[in-house]
Design a protein around this motif. Structure first.
Motif, PDB file in Angstrom:
ATOM      1  N   ALA A 183     -16.792  -1.661 -18.109  1.00  0.00           N
ATOM      2  CA  ALA A 183     -15.848  -2.056 -19.484  1.00  0.00           C
ATOM      3  C   ALA A 183     -14.981  -1.016 -20.246  1.00  0.00           C
ATOM      4  O   ALA A 183     -14.195  -0.561 -19.679  1.00  0.00           O
ATOM      5  N   ASP A 184     -15.741   0.511 -19.786  1.00  0.00           N
ATOM      6  CA  ASP A 184     -15.177   2.044 -20.156  1.00  0.00           C
ATOM      7  C   ASP A 184     -14.104   1.971 -19.324  1.00  0.00           C
ATOM      8  O   ASP A 184     -13.028   2.662 -20.111  1.00  0.00           O
ATOM      9  N   ASP A 185     -14.135   1.978 -17.972  1.00  0.00           N
ATOM     10  CA  ASP A 185     -12.928   2.610 -16.895  1.00  0.00           C
ATOM     11  C   ASP A 185     -12.071   0.652 -17.056  1.00  0.00           C
ATOM     12  O   ASP A 185     -10.433   0.908 -16.359  1.00  0.00           O
ATOM     13  N   VAL A 186     -12.454  -0.248 -16.981  1.00  0.00           N
ATOM     14  CA  VAL A 186     -11.261  -1.634 -16.857  1.00  0.00           C
ATOM     15  C   VAL A 186     -10.723  -1.510 -18.489  1.00  0.00           C
ATOM     16  O   VAL A 186      -9.208  -2.124 -18.515  1.00  0.00           O
ATOM     17  N   LEU A 210      -6.017  -2.780 -18.844  1.00  0.00           N
ATOM     18  CA  LEU A 210      -6.220  -3.612 -19.576  1.00  0.00           C
ATOM     19  C   LEU A 210      -5.267  -3.777 -20.726  1.00  0.00           C
ATOM     20  O   LEU A 210      -4.219  -4.633 -21.103  1.00  0.00           O
ATOM     21  N   LEU A 211      -5.658  -2.585 -22.113  1.00  0.00           N
ATOM     22  CA  LEU A 211      -4.199  -2.403 -22.892  1.00  0.00           C
ATOM     23  C   LEU A 211      -3.281  -2.112 -22.913  1.00  0.00           C
ATOM     24  O   LEU A 211      -2.762  -2.443 -23.096  1.00  0.00           O
ATOM     25  N   ASP A 212      -2.826  -1.683 -21.532  1.00  0.00           N
ATOM     26  CA  ASP A 212      -2.083  -0.412 -21.439  1.00  0.00           C
ATOM     27  C   ASP A 212      -0.575  -2.134 -20.768  1.00  0.00           C
ATOM     28  O   ASP A 212       0.006  -1.987 -21.325  1.00  0.00           O
ATOM     29  N   GLY A 213      -1.255  -3.155 -19.329  1.00  0.00           N
ATOM     30  CA  GLY A 213      -0.729  -3.704 -19.502  1.00  0.00           C
ATOM     31  C   GLY A 213      -0.162  -5.112 -19.763  1.00  0.00           C
ATOM     32  O   GLY A 213       0.271  -5.323 -19.910  1.00  0.00           O
ATOM     33  N   TRP A 214      -1.241  -5.329 -21.001  1.00  0.00           N
ATOM     34  CA  TRP A 214      -1.103  -6.235 -21.877  1.00  0.00           C
ATOM     35  C   TRP A 214       0.195  -5.671 -22.530  1.00  0.00           C
ATOM     36  O   TRP A 214       0.698  -7.059 -23.124  1.00  0.00           O
ATOM     37  N   GLY A 215       0.375  -4.730 -23.371  1.00  0.00           N
ATOM     38  CA  GLY A 215       1.450  -4.139 -23.486  1.00  0.00           C
ATOM     39  C   GLY A 215       3.009  -3.860 -22.849  1.00  0.00           C
ATOM     40  O   GLY A 215       3.741  -4.365 -23.088  1.00  0.00           O
ATOM     41  N   ASP A 216       2.585  -3.274 -21.672  1.00  0.00           N
ATOM     42  CA  ASP A 216       4.162  -3.611 -20.968  1.00  0.00           C
ATOM     43  C   ASP A 216       3.964  -5.205 -20.742  1.00  0.00           C
ATOM     44  O   ASP A 216       5.509  -5.545 -21.024  1.00  0.00           O
ATOM     45  N   LEU A 217       2.934  -5.654 -20.344  1.00  0.00           N
ATOM     46  CA  LEU A 217       3.390  -7.553 -20.264  1.00  0.00           C
ATOM     47  C   LEU A 217       4.460  -8.113 -21.606  1.00  0.00           C
ATOM     48  O   LEU A 217       4.593  -8.618 -21.595  1.00  0.00           O
ATOM     49  N   GLN A 218       3.467  -7.540 -22.889  1.00  0.00           N
ATOM     50  CA  GLN A 218       4.815  -8.226 -23.557  1.00  0.00           C
ATOM     51  C   GLN A 218       5.690  -7.678 -24.260  1.00  0.00           C
ATOM     52  O   GLN A 218       6.748  -8.155 -24.409  1.00  0.00           O
ATOM     53  N   LYS A 219       6.054  -6.291 -23.735  1.00  0.00           N
ATOM     54  CA  LYS A 219       7.551  -6.119 -24.039  1.00  0.00           C
ATOM     55  C   LYS A 219       8.307  -6.649 -23.021  1.00  0.00           C
ATOM     56  O   LYS A 219       9.457  -6.906 -22.892  1.00  0.00           O
ATOM     57  N   ARG A 220       7.777  -7.062 -21.450  1.00  0.00           N
ATOM     58  CA  ARG A 220       8.287  -7.285 -20.468  1.00  0.00           C
ATOM     59  C   ARG A 220       8.885  -9.085 -21.221  1.00  0.00           C
ATOM     60  O   ARG A 220      10.091  -9.374 -20.976  1.00  0.00           O
ATOM     61  N   LEU A 221       8.410  -9.744 -21.001  1.00  0.00           N
ATOM     62  CA  LEU A 221       8.503 -11.171 -22.187  1.00  0.00           C
ATOM     63  C   LEU A 221       9.049 -11.155 -23.220  1.00  0.00           C
ATOM     64  O   LEU A 221      10.085 -11.571 -23.428  1.00  0.00           O
ATOM     65  N   ASP A 222       9.323  -9.914 -24.495  1.00  0.00           N
ATOM     66  CA  ASP A 222      10.108  -9.624 -25.574  1.00  0.00           C
ATOM     67  C   ASP A 222      11.332  -9.810 -25.258  1.00  0.00           C
ATOM     68  O   ASP A 222      12.051 -10.198 -25.698  1.00  0.00           O
TER      69      ASP A 222
END
Length: 85
Positions: free
Chosen positions: A15-18, A22-34
């Motif tokens: 969990a500490d590694d992943v 995942l949070l960074d990837g989620w932010g990138d995904l949100q920006k791309r969807l926006d």
């Protein structure tokens, strides 16, 4: 060390590694969807209506911000008389 404790430690390490990745990837995904959403919205509004849509959007934002719009009143020119039709 018990099997249960060993598993718990492995999950915590995982969990500490992943989780940060995942949070960074989620932010990138949100920006791309926006960005995609904005692009689709721009394509959906006909060119001749864009200025009006932009004006209405700014008015709505101003109202939400508590800015009152000044009242616009028609004023007749003093030196001109209206001609009957």
């Amino acid at each position: 060390m018990a099997f249960k404790d060993s598993l718990r430690l492995r999950f915590e390490k995982l969990a500490d590694d992943v989780v940060p990745q995942l949070l960074d990837g989620w932010g990138d995904l949100q920006k791309r969807l926006d960005d995609l959403n904005c692009s689709l919205a721009n394509r959906a509004v006909p060119e001749n209506r864009r200025s009006r849509v932009s004006e209405l959007s700014l008015q709505e934002k101003a109202e939400q911000a508590g800015q009152d719009r000044p009242v616009v009143r028609a004023v007749k020119a003093a030196g001109k008389a209206s001609r009957p039709k």
